[in-house]
Design a protein around this motif. Structure first.
Motif, mmCIF file in Angstrom:
data_model
loop_
_atom_site.group_PDB
_atom_site.id
_atom_site.type_symbol
_atom_site.label_atom_id
_atom_site.label_comp_id
_atom_site.label_asym_id
_atom_site.label_seq_id
_atom_site.Cartn_x
_atom_site.Cartn_y
_atom_site.Cartn_z
ATOM 1 N N GLU A 1 0.831 -1.209 0.000
ATOM 2 C CA GLU A 1 0.000 0.000 0.000
ATOM 3 C C GLU A 1 0.863 1.256 0.000
ATOM 4 O O GLU A 1 0.586 2.216 -0.714
ATOM 5 N N ARG A 2 1.913 1.232 0.795
ATOM 6 C CA ARG A 2 2.825 2.393 0.872
ATOM 7 C C ARG A 2 3.533 2.609 -0.455
ATOM 8 O O ARG A 2 3.726 3.751 -0.876
ATOM 9 N N MET A 3 3.902 1.534 -1.127
ATOM 10 C CA MET A 3 4.576 1.639 -2.421
ATOM 11 C C MET A 3 3.659 2.315 -3.438
ATOM 12 O O MET A 3 4.096 3.193 -4.188
ATOM 13 N N GLU A 4 2.396 1.916 -3.476
ATOM 14 C CA GLU A 4 1.439 2.524 -4.402
ATOM 15 C C GLU A 4 1.270 4.015 -4.109
ATOM 16 O O GLU A 4 1.277 4.842 -5.030
ATOM 17 N N THR A 5 1.143 4.358 -2.840
ATOM 18 C CA THR A 5 0.970 5.753 -2.454
ATOM 19 C C THR A 5 2.202 6.587 -2.813
ATOM 20 O O THR A 5 2.081 7.685 -3.371
ATOM 21 N N LEU A 6 3.381 6.061 -2.495
ATOM 22 C CA LEU A 6 4.617 6.786 -2.794
ATOM 23 C C LEU A 6 4.815 6.965 -4.292
ATOM 24 O O LEU A 6 5.236 8.034 -4.744
ATOM 25 N N MET A 7 4.518 5.930 -5.066
ATOM 26 C CA MET A 7 4.695 6.032 -6.517
ATOM 27 C C MET A 7 3.758 7.084 -7.110
ATOM 28 O O MET A 7 4.161 7.847 -7.986
#
Length: 115
Positions: A68-74
Protein backbone atom coordinates in the motif's frame (compact mmCIF):
# COMPACT_ATOMS: atom_id res chain seq x y z
CA UNK A 1 -9.74 -20.84 30.55
CA UNK A 2 -8.56 -24.39 30.76
CA UNK A 3 -6.43 -25.96 28.09
CA UNK A 4 -6.65 -29.68 27.56
CA UNK A 5 -3.82 -31.46 25.84
CA UNK A 6 -3.86 -34.71 23.96
CA UNK A 7 -0.87 -37.00 23.79
CA UNK A 8 0.55 -39.62 21.47
CA UNK A 9 2.75 -42.50 22.49
CA UNK A 10 6.18 -43.25 21.04
CA UNK A 11 7.67 -46.28 22.67
CA UNK A 12 7.48 -45.76 26.42
CA UNK A 13 7.00 -41.99 26.21
CA UNK A 14 3.97 -39.74 25.85
CA UNK A 15 4.44 -36.62 23.73
CA UNK A 16 1.92 -33.75 23.69
CA UNK A 17 0.20 -33.03 20.39
CA UNK A 18 1.27 -29.44 19.89
CA UNK A 19 0.33 -27.78 16.64
CA UNK A 20 -0.28 -24.24 15.56
CA UNK A 21 -3.43 -23.94 13.51
CA UNK A 22 -2.50 -21.22 11.02
CA UNK A 23 -3.21 -21.46 7.31
CA UNK A 24 -0.14 -21.08 5.15
CA UNK A 25 -0.07 -17.76 3.38
CA UNK A 26 2.03 -16.62 0.47
CA UNK A 27 4.49 -14.03 1.70
CA UNK A 28 5.93 -11.61 -0.84
CA UNK A 29 9.23 -9.82 -1.17
CA UNK A 30 8.87 -7.44 1.79
CA UNK A 31 7.59 -10.17 4.10
CA UNK A 32 10.56 -12.38 3.27
CA UNK A 33 12.98 -9.50 3.78
CA UNK A 34 11.36 -8.81 7.16
CA UNK A 35 11.62 -12.48 8.16
CA UNK A 36 15.33 -12.52 7.27
CA UNK A 37 15.91 -9.30 9.21
CA UNK A 38 14.15 -10.64 12.30
CA UNK A 39 15.91 -14.00 12.07
CA UNK A 40 19.36 -12.42 11.85
CA UNK A 41 18.99 -9.32 14.06
CA UNK A 42 16.07 -9.90 16.46
CA UNK A 43 16.47 -13.61 17.25
CA UNK A 44 14.51 -13.63 20.50
CA UNK A 45 11.56 -11.78 19.02
CA UNK A 46 11.64 -13.96 15.92
CA UNK A 47 11.57 -17.19 17.93
CA UNK A 48 8.86 -15.91 20.26
CA UNK A 49 6.63 -14.93 17.34
CA UNK A 50 7.31 -18.18 15.52
CA UNK A 51 6.51 -20.33 18.55
CA UNK A 52 3.33 -18.42 19.36
CA UNK A 53 2.12 -18.64 15.76
CA UNK A 54 2.12 -14.89 15.15
CA UNK A 55 5.02 -14.69 12.71
CA UNK A 56 3.10 -15.37 9.49
CA UNK A 57 0.41 -12.86 10.42
CA UNK A 58 3.07 -10.23 11.20
CA UNK A 59 4.85 -10.87 7.89
CA UNK A 60 1.56 -10.63 6.00
CA UNK A 61 0.79 -7.30 7.69
CA UNK A 62 4.23 -5.98 6.72
CA UNK A 63 3.71 -7.16 3.15
CA UNK A 64 0.30 -5.46 2.87
CA UNK A 65 1.51 -2.24 4.47
CA UNK A 66 4.57 -2.13 2.19
CA UNK A 67 2.47 -2.74 -0.93
CA UNK A 68 0.00 0.00 0.00
CA UNK A 69 2.82 2.39 0.87
CA UNK A 70 4.58 1.64 -2.42
CA UNK A 71 1.44 2.52 -4.40
CA UNK A 72 0.97 5.75 -2.45
CA UNK A 73 4.62 6.79 -2.79
CA UNK A 74 4.69 6.03 -6.52
CA UNK A 75 1.59 8.18 -7.12
CA UNK A 76 3.14 11.05 -5.16
CA UNK A 77 6.49 10.74 -6.87
CA UNK A 78 4.89 10.63 -10.32
CA UNK A 79 3.02 13.85 -9.51
CA UNK A 80 6.18 15.53 -8.30
CA UNK A 81 8.46 14.11 -11.04
CA UNK A 82 6.34 13.42 -14.13
CA UNK A 83 7.55 10.64 -16.43
CA UNK A 84 8.58 11.35 -20.02
CA UNK A 85 6.30 10.22 -22.82
CA UNK A 86 6.49 6.44 -23.04
CA UNK A 87 5.69 6.31 -26.75
CA UNK A 88 8.45 8.73 -27.75
CA UNK A 89 11.30 7.48 -25.56
CA UNK A 90 10.73 4.11 -23.94
CA UNK A 91 14.22 3.84 -22.49
CA UNK A 92 13.99 7.23 -20.76
CA UNK A 93 10.56 6.29 -19.39
CA UNK A 94 11.86 2.94 -18.07
CA UNK A 95 14.90 4.60 -16.49
CA UNK A 96 12.72 7.26 -14.88
CA UNK A 97 10.26 4.72 -13.49
CA UNK A 98 13.09 2.53 -12.18
CA UNK A 99 14.55 5.54 -10.39
CA UNK A 100 11.21 6.40 -8.78
CA UNK A 101 10.69 2.77 -7.77
CA UNK A 102 14.13 2.69 -6.14
CA UNK A 103 13.37 5.89 -4.21
CA UNK A 104 10.05 4.54 -2.96
CA UNK A 105 11.49 1.14 -2.09
CA UNK A 106 14.36 2.67 -0.10
CA UNK A 107 11.82 4.47 2.06
CA UNK A 108 9.74 1.34 2.56
CA UNK A 109 12.71 -0.79 3.52
CA UNK A 110 13.90 1.79 6.05
CA UNK A 111 10.49 2.45 7.61
CA UNK A 112 8.80 -0.95 7.58
CA UNK A 113 11.19 -3.81 6.94
CA UNK A 114 14.38 -2.87 8.78
CA UNK A 115 12.95 -1.17 11.84
Amino acid sequence: MRMELTYHRKGDYLFPNLTIEEPKVAIGKYGMLRRTFLKENRKGWYQSMMLSGKLDRHLMEIEQAATERMETLMKGLLEKYPAPDKEKDQMAWAAHMNGLTAMAEESILKELVYS
